[in-house]
Enzyme design. Structure first.
Site, PDB file in Angstrom:
ATOM      1  N   ASP A 275      -5.039  -7.269   5.700  1.00  0.00           N
ATOM      2  CA  ASP A 275      -6.284  -6.612   5.328  1.00  0.00           C
ATOM      3  C   ASP A 275      -7.353  -7.668   5.035  1.00  0.00           C
ATOM      4  OD1 ASP A 275      -8.051  -4.698   4.584  1.00  0.00           O
ATOM      5  OD2 ASP A 275      -6.923  -3.930   2.883  1.00  0.00           O
TER       6      ASP A 275
ATOM      7  N   ASP B 256      -2.646 -17.994   1.596  1.00  0.00           N
ATOM      8  CA  ASP B 256      -3.874 -18.539   0.996  1.00  0.00           C
ATOM      9  C   ASP B 256      -4.389 -19.718   1.819  1.00  0.00           C
ATOM     10  OD1 ASP B 256      -1.498 -19.726   0.169  1.00  0.00           O
ATOM     11  OD2 ASP B 256      -2.257 -20.345  -1.786  1.00  0.00           O
TER      12      ASP B 256
ATOM     13  N   ASP C 106     -10.459  -9.439   7.847  1.00  0.00           N
ATOM     14  CA  ASP C 106     -11.891  -9.371   7.518  1.00  0.00           C
ATOM     15  C   ASP C 106     -12.532 -10.759   7.545  1.00  0.00           C
ATOM     16  OD1 ASP C 106     -11.840  -6.672   7.320  1.00  0.00           O
ATOM     17  OD2 ASP C 106     -12.624  -6.557   5.280  1.00  0.00           O
TER      18      ASP C 106
ATOM     19  N   TYR D  32       0.824  -1.219   0.000  1.00  0.00           N
ATOM     20  CA  TYR D  32       0.000   0.000   0.000  1.00  0.00           C
ATOM     21  C   TYR D  32       0.856   1.266   0.000  1.00  0.00           C
ATOM     22  CZ  TYR D  32      -3.952  -3.051   1.099  1.00  0.00           C
ATOM     23  OH  TYR D  32      -4.913  -4.030   1.077  1.00  0.00           O
TER      24      TYR D  32
ATOM     25  N   LYS E  13       3.661 -15.343   1.598  1.00  0.00           N
ATOM     26  CA  LYS E  13       3.660 -16.095   0.333  1.00  0.00           C
ATOM     27  C   LYS E  13       5.123 -16.368  -0.035  1.00  0.00           C
ATOM     28  CE  LYS E  13       0.732 -16.961  -2.308  1.00  0.00           C
ATOM     29  NZ  LYS E  13       0.183 -18.341  -2.507  1.00  0.00           N
TER      30      LYS E  13
END
Ligand code: NAD
Length: 374
Positions: free
Chosen positions: A260, A236, A264, A152, A203
């Site tokens: 992020d 993942d 959620d 970001y 990852k």
């Protein structure tokens, strides 16, 4: 009276309340009542001040985060924020005065690099989860997300014109060793006070930064936190495991982008936005022990229900509990609040967002019920 923790080094702690827009003032005022009750009963000492941020500050002062408010925020030992933003400001405020910029600037200037999002399922609300009750009953996960770096913020970013006339757009994922080390230390320190298991999600299989993330986390663990169990997990797979068997997790440590998404997912396991608290922390000063800290509910300003007296104040009240525990080391008072929330829910008291068969109660009535229990 108990000490207020090392964050304030003996001085009277100062707490800044930034109610903001929409339901912000309604929910922050309920958290204030809880705080004031502790103060009046001699259980806690603090000075409380207020300031305007977001759309309301833009309307009154032409700036969503006026300089004098920023200065107050820098001095405060802890900040409790309601929420900012509303469609009215999206339409009327210029792009560089959008209410949300107040929050981004606060995070940046206070260097709030560690975002803590607990996902805890209260027994009385297990039915509200999208998963089967047995999968979420007793769930208590803490997501520790790096908040100030990563994709970001990485440079270069933006559009560029290619020699053939077509366009290309770039974001850059970049992490320094120091940035990974400090969020890792935060996660391990917190895990020591919990079940002492950290899953670090990355990852590493396909990203250079993922490989580097894993290396730095492994080194910090070996050097400083051997008593905590460290498990690496691909981000993942972490998302999949969160909905398959969420109770295997204690603390999940991850970067800005994966955090992020994963926070959620974890949040929705608990049922309602109106119940979710968060903390954003800066670095602890080695000498004074002081640490910038902003606490806020995860949800936004809910303009659709603002000024109706029906918003759920529990996420904000639980954010206050996080403040008391983290900034002021008052585990006792934080636990009192959490137990009060549990009891109130067990009695079947619900605001509209979490009511199923119950008759919904107002924001203030929920505040009254919590006060009666704390
Ligand atoms: P939102 O979280 O405000 O609302 C989503 C839905 O959840 C709405 O139906 C709302 O009524 C409900 N809801 C949220 N909090 C609730 C509560 N405490 N009690 C009962 N119901 C609740 O998200 P949105 O509608 O996408 O955004 C509204 C505004 O909030 C936008 O301007 C957005 O930019 C802003 N926002 C601010 C923050 C923040 O200040 N940290 C975070 C997210 C969104």
């Amino acid at each position: 009276m108990a000490d207020n923790g090392n964050a304030v080094m003996g001085a009277m702690p100062s707490i800044l309340l930034l109610a903001g827009d929409g339901i912000g003032p309604e929910i922050v005022s309920q958290a204030r009542r809880v705080l004031q009750t502790f103060i009046e009963r001699g259980l806690f000492k603090a000075t409380i001040s207020d300031a305007q941020v977001g759309g309301v500050a833009w309307l009154q002062e032409g700036d969503p985060l006026p300089e004098h408010v920023m200065a107050k925020a820098k001095k405060a030992d802890a900040i409790l924020l309601g929420a900012v933003g509303a469609p009215q400001f999206d339409r009327e405020a210029p792009r560089d005065k959008r209410p949300e910029l107040a929050l981004l600037r606060l995070r940046k200037e206070l260097d709030l690099f560690a975002n803590l999002r607990p996902a805890r399922c209260f027994d009385a609300l297990t039915e509200a989860s999208s998963l089967r009750p047995e999968l979420v009953r007793g769930l208590d996960i803490l997501i520790v997300r790096e908040l100030s770096s990563g994709v970001y913020f990485g440079q270069p970013r933006g559009m560029e014109r290619m020699p053939d006339g077509s366009s290309r757009c770039v974001d850059t994922q970049a992490y320094s060793e120091g940035e990974i080390a400090r969020i890792t230390d935060t996660a391990f320190e917190l895990a020591k006070k919990r079940k002492a298991i950290v899953h670090s999600a990355d990852k590493a299989n396909v990203m250079e930064t993922g490989h580097f993330w894993r290396k730095v986390v492994t080194e910090r663990h070996a050097k400083k936190f051997k008593e905590v169990e460290l498990k690496h997990i691909l981000a993942d797979n972490c998302a999949m495991q969160l909905v398959r068997e969420p109770k295997q997790f204690d603390v999940i440590l991850t970067d800005n982008l994966f955090g992020d998404l994963l926070s959620d997912v974890a949040a929705m396991l608990t049922g309602s936005l109106g119940m979710l608290a968060s903390a954003s922390l800066g670095a602890r000063d080695a000498k004074s022990g002081r640490q910038n800290a902003l606490y806020e509910p995860v949800h936004g300003s809910a303009p659709d229900i603002a000024n109706k007296g029906i918003a759920n104040p529990l996420a904000t009240i639980l954010s206050l509990a996080m403040m008391l525990r983290i900034s002021f080391e008052r585990d006792d008072l934080a636990t009192r609040i959490e137990k009060a929330v549990e009891k109130v829910l067990a009695r079947g008291l619900r605001t509209a967002d979490i009511a199923t068969s119950q008759k919904p109660i107002s924001t203030e009535a929920m505040g009254d019920a919590i006060l009666a229990e704390v």
